[in-house]
Structures are given as C-alpha cells and as structure tokens.
Design a protein around this motif. Structure first.
Motif, PDB file in Angstrom:
ATOM      1  N   ASP A  50       0.862  -1.146  -0.098  1.00  0.00           N
ATOM      2  CA  ASP A  50      -0.064   0.040  -0.104  1.00  0.00           C
ATOM      3  C   ASP A  50       0.829   1.233  -0.100  1.00  0.00           C
ATOM      4  O   ASP A  50       1.803   1.404   0.645  1.00  0.00           O
ATOM      5  CB  ASP A  50      -0.868   0.052   1.356  1.00  0.00           C
ATOM      6  CG  ASP A  50      -2.141  -0.770   1.126  1.00  0.00           C
ATOM      7  OD1 ASP A  50      -2.424  -0.969  -0.093  1.00  0.00           O
ATOM      8  OD2 ASP A  50      -2.662  -1.237   2.216  1.00  0.00           O
ATOM      9  N   LYS A  51       0.268   2.352  -0.518  1.00  0.00           N
ATOM     10  CA  LYS A  51       1.039   3.661  -0.620  1.00  0.00           C
ATOM     11  C   LYS A  51       0.530   4.326   0.868  1.00  0.00           C
ATOM     12  O   LYS A  51      -0.750   4.389   1.172  1.00  0.00           O
ATOM     13  CB  LYS A  51       0.551   4.441  -1.803  1.00  0.00           C
ATOM     14  CG  LYS A  51       1.318   5.699  -1.724  1.00  0.00           C
ATOM     15  CD  LYS A  51       1.431   6.355  -3.317  1.00  0.00           C
ATOM     16  CE  LYS A  51       0.071   6.658  -3.885  1.00  0.00           C
ATOM     17  NZ  LYS A  51       0.332   7.355  -5.177  1.00  0.00           N
ATOM     18  N   SER A  71      -3.192   4.809  -1.005  1.00  0.00           N
ATOM     19  CA  SER A  71      -3.245   4.035  -2.252  1.00  0.00           C
ATOM     20  C   SER A  71      -4.257   4.630  -3.368  1.00  0.00           C
ATOM     21  O   SER A  71      -3.795   4.155  -4.496  1.00  0.00           O
ATOM     22  CB  SER A  71      -3.548   2.572  -1.964  1.00  0.00           C
ATOM     23  OG  SER A  71      -2.597   1.936  -0.957  1.00  0.00           O
ATOM     24  N   ALA A  72      -5.135   5.097  -3.039  1.00  0.00           N
ATOM     25  CA  ALA A  72      -6.122   5.551  -3.773  1.00  0.00           C
ATOM     26  C   ALA A  72      -5.794   6.845  -4.629  1.00  0.00           C
ATOM     27  O   ALA A  72      -6.469   7.253  -5.595  1.00  0.00           O
ATOM     28  CB  ALA A  72      -7.542   5.588  -3.297  1.00  0.00           C
ATOM     29  N   SER A  73      -4.662   7.236  -4.144  1.00  0.00           N
ATOM     30  CA  SER A  73      -4.336   8.605  -4.629  1.00  0.00           C
ATOM     31  C   SER A  73      -3.585   8.439  -6.051  1.00  0.00           C
ATOM     32  O   SER A  73      -2.685   7.849  -6.056  1.00  0.00           O
ATOM     33  CB  SER A  73      -3.777   9.368  -3.516  1.00  0.00           C
ATOM     34  OG  SER A  73      -2.835  10.617  -4.369  1.00  0.00           O
ATOM     35  N   GLY A  74      -3.904   9.575  -6.970  1.00  0.00           N
ATOM     36  CA  GLY A  74      -3.425   9.362  -8.321  1.00  0.00           C
ATOM     37  C   GLY A  74      -2.223  10.413  -8.152  1.00  0.00           C
ATOM     38  O   GLY A  74      -1.399  10.297  -9.218  1.00  0.00           O
ATOM     39  N   PRO A 120       4.295  10.552  -5.298  1.00  0.00           N
ATOM     40  CA  PRO A 120       4.616  11.012  -3.957  1.00  0.00           C
ATOM     41  C   PRO A 120       5.319  12.192  -3.623  1.00  0.00           C
ATOM     42  O   PRO A 120       4.984  12.806  -2.751  1.00  0.00           O
ATOM     43  CB  PRO A 120       5.815   9.572  -3.831  1.00  0.00           C
ATOM     44  CG  PRO A 120       5.210   8.839  -4.594  1.00  0.00           C
ATOM     45  CD  PRO A 120       4.701   9.243  -5.775  1.00  0.00           C
ATOM     46  N   ALA A 121       6.081  12.655  -4.591  1.00  0.00           N
ATOM     47  CA  ALA A 121       6.798  13.913  -4.449  1.00  0.00           C
ATOM     48  C   ALA A 121       5.430  15.114  -4.597  1.00  0.00           C
ATOM     49  O   ALA A 121       5.976  16.171  -3.555  1.00  0.00           O
ATOM     50  CB  ALA A 121       7.812  14.297  -5.200  1.00  0.00           C
ATOM     51  N   ASP A 122       4.306  14.960  -5.050  1.00  0.00           N
ATOM     52  CA  ASP A 122       3.478  15.852  -5.293  1.00  0.00           C
ATOM     53  C   ASP A 122       2.656  15.794  -3.859  1.00  0.00           C
ATOM     54  O   ASP A 122       1.994  16.841  -3.506  1.00  0.00           O
ATOM     55  CB  ASP A 122       2.434  15.811  -6.253  1.00  0.00           C
ATOM     56  CG  ASP A 122       3.218  16.014  -7.605  1.00  0.00           C
ATOM     57  OD1 ASP A 122       4.288  16.786  -7.689  1.00  0.00           O
ATOM     58  OD2 ASP A 122       2.815  15.166  -8.488  1.00  0.00           O
TER      59      ASP A 122
END
Ligand code: NAP
Ligand code: ZN
Ligand code: ZN
Length: 337
Positions: A84-85, A138-141, A144-146
């Motif tokens: 997961d993110k 995890s649902a975010s499009g 990571p740096a944004d």
C-alpha cells in the motif's frame, strides 16, 4: 538503515545533522512499517534543529511529510497491507483516552505526539507507525513527491479553512501566501468562494492570481476591495491581525494559523474586534488529513516543488532557512521505490 540524525541542536549553517547507520525498526502489533520514498522539508524541522523548540529525544530523526510503501505489517493490522502507498504527517499519535480524544477533538490531546519531534521522522529509509495514525494513500493518483508538501501545509491549511466556516458565495481573505495558503485557495475556489489575498511579494501575488484568487495585493499599501465574511492569517505576524479583523464584517471570523506569533495588539476594540470572532488553529485531526488528501487528489492540487537527493538534506535546510530555496516546497528523495 541510513538516517539523518540530530544529537545536539545548533544553527543550521553548522550542519547539526549527521548521516548515520541506525537500527532498522520493525512493525510492532498494530503498526505498519513504511519504506520511505520521499520526505518534504518544513520550517519546523529547522526550528527543532536550531533549538527554537526543545529536543525531546536524542538522537532524533527529523521530517514529517513522509510518503512511502508499506513493507511490513504487525499483528492485528486491519487497514493496511504490504504494497500500500502510505503517508505520515506531523500527527504521530494521541492517548485515545482523554476527554479530547473521546470527543473527536484529539488535536487538543495533552499527550499528542509529533512525528520528527517526539518520535523519529522521515529523513531515513524506514519508519514504523500505528495503523490508526498512518494515512492510506493507495487511492491517490498523485505522485509521492506531489503528496509530501500536502502533508503539512496542505493539511494544516485545510484545518484552518474549516474553522472559517466559509460557504459557497462567501468572501474569504488570506493574509500571507505561502504553501499553506495555496492549498486553501484551491479548495475554496472549488467551492465557489471568493478569495482575496494580501501578500507583499510580487511573485506571491502572481502565484495567487494564477492559482485562481479573485484579487491579490499588498494590503499594507492597498485595501481589499470589499468586506470579508472570514479571513485566515498565516504568517507569525501579530501586526496583521487587527487589519484582518477590520476587513471582516460583523459576525465574521479571523482564524490564526501560526504556531507562534509576534505580539497581537488590538488598538480599536469597538471598530475592529467588537462583533467578530478570533479562533486559532491548534494541531490537526486525523479525519481532516484524510478528508483533505481525498480532496487534493480529486482537485489535483499539485504544489510547486523541487526534489533533492537524500545526501543534500542539510544544504536544502540551509537554503530554506535563508529564503533561498529554489521552489516553494523542497522534497527529499530517499528511495526511488
Ligand atoms: N497550527 C498548526 O497546527 C500549524 C501547522 C502547520 C503550519 N502552521 C502555520 O501555518 C503558517 C503558514 O505557513 P507557510 O509556510 O505556508 O507560510 P509562511 O512562510 O509562514 O508565510 C506565508 C507568507 O506570508 C508572508 N509573510 C511572512 N512574514 C510576514 C510578515 N511578517 N508580514 C506579512 N506577511 C508575511 C510571506 O509572503 P509575502 O512576503 O509575499 O508577504 C509568506 O510567503 C505558519 O505560520 C505555520 O506556523 C500551523
Ligand atoms: Zn511541518
Ligand atoms: Zn488524548
């Protein structure tokens, strides 16, 4: 694992951090371990490194705008799985038992713990955290740096914005236009709120207009064109509070976002404070963080940011300290994934 550690506070130019090899943490019951991809730089890191805030543990790993991938889950973890993110913000945990925690006001918990201050933070290869506090991304499009810069200014700005009670059609003033105000502006405009920005630098004025502000100018030289329903003061500048109050209509509110401030003096009570409310932002709730991250993904709120190598952290901190950072938000890349 590799980590930047702070053992003794000193001016940031003296480079008080040291890149060291430390024990890699493991997820305990109810915790997840995150392999960190990026960690955003915040001025609070500098305040801790330099001693404006006390050192609460030593050695300490700073950093509280963390995005990575879950690579280990402890016993009884329900909401996260390996792969997961996930993110970690300034909020590292609360007691769960006090009157504030039990009434959905955990931001006032006297035992609140902060990432990169009470507990080790994100300038390291791994972090462990309770699954109750970790942010599921995890649902975010978004990249990571944004996401990293959204995890402190974004979340705090959203919490300040909620305190204003601003609604569609209302007029909101933003005093100061840094990364926090940028996120508030984006959310407010998506809700059909008129936004008036007071900021001194021409670059900030231009950024505000480009990001959708209805008006932007230096309010020490030019008055806002209309009265406001509410306003947020972002910089730690007490001298902005009375002008903000004077711009707000009766029944309106001025929210103060800073964690510290130069003295606030209200000279004319009857004209500028009577009939208005002042409210301060005091930490952010987990639910507000989740809400904002969902909105940021939906609206594609992408702050201006630059990515810098892990080894350059101290140089980046020095640049940020002296207002010489090349971009509004600096993000440290820790692992390429
Ligand atoms: N309460 C919480 O839990 C919490 C959590 C996170 C952040 N915060 C607070 O949120 C605030 C916003 O942070 P930020 O990093 O986005 O912005 P910031 O750098 O503190 O300030 C935003 C802008 O305000 C203007 N400004 C700065 N000093 C000023 C002064 N003395 N007088 C007038 N304008 C001034 C600057 O623009 P111009 O030069 O163009 O005027 C600056 O770009 C901070 O005060 C921070 O402490 C609070
Ligand atoms: Zn921060
Ligand atoms: Zn509590």
């Amino acid at each position: 694992m590799k980590a930047w550690i702070l053992e003794k506070q000193a001016k940031i130019e003296e480079k008080p951090l040291r890149l060291a090899e430390v024990l890699t943490p493991h997820a305990k019951d109810g915790e997840i371990r995150i392999k960190i991809l990026v960690c955003g730089v915040c001025r609070t890191d500098i305040h801790i490194a330099e001693g404006d805030l006390p050192l609460r543990k030593s050695p300490l790993i700073l950093g509280h705008e963390i995005v990575g991938i879950v690579d280990e889950v402890g016993k009884d973890v329900k909401n996260f799985k390996v792969g997961d993110k996930a993110g970690v913000s300034w909020l590292n945990g609360t007691c769960g038992k006090c009157k504030y925690c039990l009434s959905n006001r955990e931001n006032y918990c006297p035992d609140i713990k902060s990432t990169g201050w009470d507990e080790d933070g994100g300038y390291a290869e791994y972090i462990t955290i309770s699954e109750d506090t970790a942010l599921l991304l995890s649902a975010s499009g978004l990249e990571p740096a944004d996401i990293a810069p959204l995890l402190c200014p974004g979340i705090a700005g959203y919490a300040a914005f909620k305190l204003t009670d601003a609604q569609k059609g209302s007029r909101l003033g933003l005093y100061g236009f840094g990364p926090t105000a940028f996120c508030v502006l984006k959310v407010a405009k998506s809700m059909g709120i008129e936004v008036y920005v007071g900021t001194r630098s021409p670059k900030n004025m231009e950024d505000a207009i480009n990001a959708g502000a209805d008006w932007a100018a230096d309010t020490s030289k030019k008055q806002m064109p209309c009265k406001l329903d509410s306003a947020i003061v972002f910089p730690p500048a007490g001298n902005l509070v009375e002008p903000a109050l004077s711009q707000v209509e009766n029944g309106g509110k001025v929210v103060l976002a800073p964690v510290s401030s130069s003295p606030i003096v209200i000279e004319n009570y009857s004209e500028n404070l009577w009939g208005r409310t002042i409210e301060t932002l005091y930490n952010v709730k987990k639910s507000e963080a989740d809400e904002f991250l969902e909105i940021a993904d939906r609206l594609q709120i992408i702050p201006e940011r630059g990515v810098f190598p892990f080894e350059e952290l101290q140089d980046v901190l020095i640049a940020v300290r002296h207002g010489k950072a090349k971009v509004a938000n600096s993000v440290i890349e820790i692992s390429a994934g």
